[in-house]
Design an enzyme around this catalytic site. Structure first.
Site, PDB file in Angstrom:
ATOM      1  N   CYS A  80     -11.093   2.955   0.091  1.00 19.96           N
ATOM      2  CA  CYS A  80      -9.740   3.078   0.386  1.00 19.96           C
ATOM      3  C   CYS A  80      -9.385   2.449   1.435  1.00 19.96           C
ATOM      4  O   CYS A  80     -10.304   2.238   2.465  1.00 19.96           O
ATOM      5  CB  CYS A  80      -9.470   4.813   0.708  1.00 19.96           C
ATOM      6  SG  CYS A  80      -8.018   5.026   1.354  1.00 19.96           S
ATOM      7  N   HIS A 115      -7.506   2.740   4.124  1.00 18.44           N
ATOM      8  CA  HIS A 115      -7.603   3.547   4.898  1.00 18.44           C
ATOM      9  C   HIS A 115      -8.918   3.887   5.912  1.00 18.44           C
ATOM     10  O   HIS A 115      -9.014   3.974   7.065  1.00 18.44           O
ATOM     11  CB  HIS A 115      -7.045   5.013   4.668  1.00 18.44           C
ATOM     12  CG  HIS A 115      -5.641   5.061   5.004  1.00 18.44           C
ATOM     13  ND1 HIS A 115      -4.722   4.610   3.760  1.00 18.44           N
ATOM     14  CD2 HIS A 115      -4.653   5.920   5.736  1.00 18.44           C
ATOM     15  CE1 HIS A 115      -3.666   5.090   4.009  1.00 18.44           C
ATOM     16  NE2 HIS A 115      -3.389   5.633   5.148  1.00 18.44           N
ATOM     17  N   ASP A 146       0.794  -1.096   0.077  1.00 20.29           N
ATOM     18  CA  ASP A 146       0.124   0.033   0.038  1.00 20.29           C
ATOM     19  C   ASP A 146       1.042   1.286   0.112  1.00 20.29           C
ATOM     20  O   ASP A 146       2.184   1.219   0.294  1.00 20.29           O
ATOM     21  CB  ASP A 146      -0.881   0.105   1.260  1.00 20.29           C
ATOM     22  CG  ASP A 146      -1.931   1.397   1.470  1.00 20.29           C
ATOM     23  OD1 ASP A 146      -2.356   1.674   0.277  1.00 20.29           O
ATOM     24  OD2 ASP A 146      -1.947   1.779   2.314  1.00 20.29           O
ATOM     25  N   SER A 147       0.289   2.202  -0.346  1.00 22.34           N
ATOM     26  CA  SER A 147       1.122   3.544  -0.356  1.00 22.34           C
ATOM     27  C   SER A 147       1.496   3.959   1.190  1.00 22.34           C
ATOM     28  O   SER A 147       2.595   4.646   1.546  1.00 22.34           O
ATOM     29  CB  SER A 147       0.209   4.779  -0.688  1.00 22.34           C
ATOM     30  OG  SER A 147      -0.921   4.837   0.434  1.00 22.34           O
ATOM     31  N   GLU A 183      -4.286   9.179   9.501  1.00 23.69           N
ATOM     32  CA  GLU A 183      -2.731   9.002   9.758  1.00 23.69           C
ATOM     33  C   GLU A 183      -2.472  10.024  10.791  1.00 23.69           C
ATOM     34  O   GLU A 183      -1.371   9.545  11.634  1.00 23.69           O
ATOM     35  CB  GLU A 183      -2.153   9.563   8.476  1.00 23.69           C
ATOM     36  CG  GLU A 183      -2.534   8.565   7.098  1.00 23.69           C
ATOM     37  CD  GLU A 183      -1.083   7.855   6.606  1.00 23.69           C
ATOM     38  OE1 GLU A 183      -0.033   8.488   7.059  1.00 23.69           O
ATOM     39  OE2 GLU A 183      -1.524   6.966   6.116  1.00 23.69           O
ATOM     40  N   CYS A 211      -4.530  -1.404  -1.791  1.00 24.22           N
ATOM     41  CA  CYS A 211      -4.781   0.082  -2.227  1.00 24.22           C
ATOM     42  C   CYS A 211      -5.683   0.428  -2.946  1.00 24.22           C
ATOM     43  O   CYS A 211      -5.530   0.006  -4.304  1.00 24.22           O
ATOM     44  CB  CYS A 211      -3.127   0.500  -2.471  1.00 24.22           C
ATOM     45  SG  CYS A 211      -3.259   2.623  -2.668  1.00 24.22           S
TER      46      CYS A 211
HETATM   47  N1  DGL Z   1      -4.823   3.479   1.248  1.00 25.69           N
HETATM   48  C1  DGL Z   1      -4.675   4.173   0.101  1.00 25.69           C
HETATM   49  C2  DGL Z   1      -5.901   3.568  -1.014  1.00 25.69           C
HETATM   50  O1  DGL Z   1      -6.559   2.582  -0.618  1.00 25.69           O
HETATM   51  C3  DGL Z   1      -4.943   5.492  -0.078  1.00 25.69           C
HETATM   52  C4  DGL Z   1      -3.982   6.588   0.442  1.00 25.69           C
HETATM   53  C5  DGL Z   1      -3.287   7.243  -0.256  1.00 25.69           C
HETATM   54  O2  DGL Z   1      -3.876   8.141  -0.932  1.00 25.69           O
HETATM   55  O3  DGL Z   1      -1.872   6.857  -0.649  1.00 25.69           O
HETATM   56  O4  DGL Z   1      -6.301   4.374  -1.741  1.00 25.69           O
END
Ligand code: DGL
Length: 270
Positions: A185, A187, A10-11, A151, A73
């Protein structure tokens, strides 16, 4: 049978919500996780940059001889759609399994989709839902403040800041009368309770990490590459920024204490 690890990336830390579900669904599998913490967020970057980063992330995981790669992600899954084509191992992103679950869940055929700006601009979820059931109405909304909120630890549903930000983004989707919302997402499951309290009871939230973990188990089974390890699998974590403090934050995403190896790597070498 194959006891090689599953590679997840993931990012940043959002993908750990998928790892949490993987640990439930496939407790004996070993996992190698890469969080690109030095370059997070991806969701506000150009498609070209997101594709380049995703390619480097998968190259890193392949060095660990992973048997399956999961892009945990929503942004990578939506934008780097040709990633699968170039990989020597099975691959899944989060879009398809999540849409599949959402289409099964909706009764009134109205689904809301929330994600990063890059994800929503790609219309990946909308288009995949249409492939499963073209009669479903989809209402999309990007929520660029959700990732920074999470975050920075703003996750409590009783926190006014959290509630106001969620209300601001979710009002249109709520007014449209959806009965299902895709958390597009990885997150977002961290603020699932807060989103749920704004949307109200009766709206089903679909967790992209969870649905993808279930789908990953299906791939491993179908391909005959499940582990025959009888003990709980091990997790290795790699990040591209300092691992200081990783244990605390990662514990929130993972829902368990992180007592595993965490190492910083130079992703630009890949
Ligand atoms: N966790 C990433 C996603 O599912 C998003 C976070 C980011 O913007 O890097 O899109």
């Amino acid at each position: 049978m194959n006891n090689a690890p599953i590679g997840v990336f993931d990012s940043g830390l959002g993908g750990l919500t998928a790892v949490r579900e993987l640990r439930n669904v496939l407790p004996n599998e070993n996992i190698v996780y890469f969080g690109d913490t030095g370059r997070v967020p991806y969701g506000t970057r150009s498609n070209e940059t997101i594709r380049k980063y995703a390619s480097q992330d998968t190259k890193f995981l392949l060095k660990h001889n992973v048997k399956l790669i999961i892009a945990a992600c929503g942004t990578v899954s939506s934008v780097a759609v040709n990633l699968k084509r170039d990989l020597p191992v099975p691959y899944t992103g989060v879009v398809s399994p999540t849409c599949f679950a959402a289409v099964r869940a909706t009764k009134n055929k109205k689904i809301g989709v929330i994600g990063t700006s890059a994800t929503i601009n790609s219309h990946s979820y909308r288009d995949m839902i249409a492939e499963f059931d073209s009669s479903v109405e989809v209402i999309e909304q990007d929520c660029p403040l959700f990732v920074p909120l999470v975050e920075n630890g703003f996750i409590d549903k009783d926190d006014d800041v959290v509630r106001l930000v969620i209300e601001r983004y979710m009002n249109g989707i709520k007014e449209a009368g959806v009965d299902t919302v895709i958390l597009g997402c990885t997150h977002y499951p961290i603020i699932k309770d807060a989103i749920s309290s704004v949307m109200g009871e009766g709206v089903t939230l679909i967790d992209s990490g969870k649905e993808t973990a279930i789908y990953a188990a299906k791939i491993l089974k179908e391909q005959g590459i499940l582990s025959d390890n009888s003990e709980k699998g091990d997790c290795e974590f790699y990040v591209s920024d300092t691992p200081d403090g990783f244990e605390n934050v990662a514990g929130v995403f993972l829902g368990e204490n992180v007592s595993h190896k965490v190492e910083q790597i130079d992703i630009d070498k890949f």
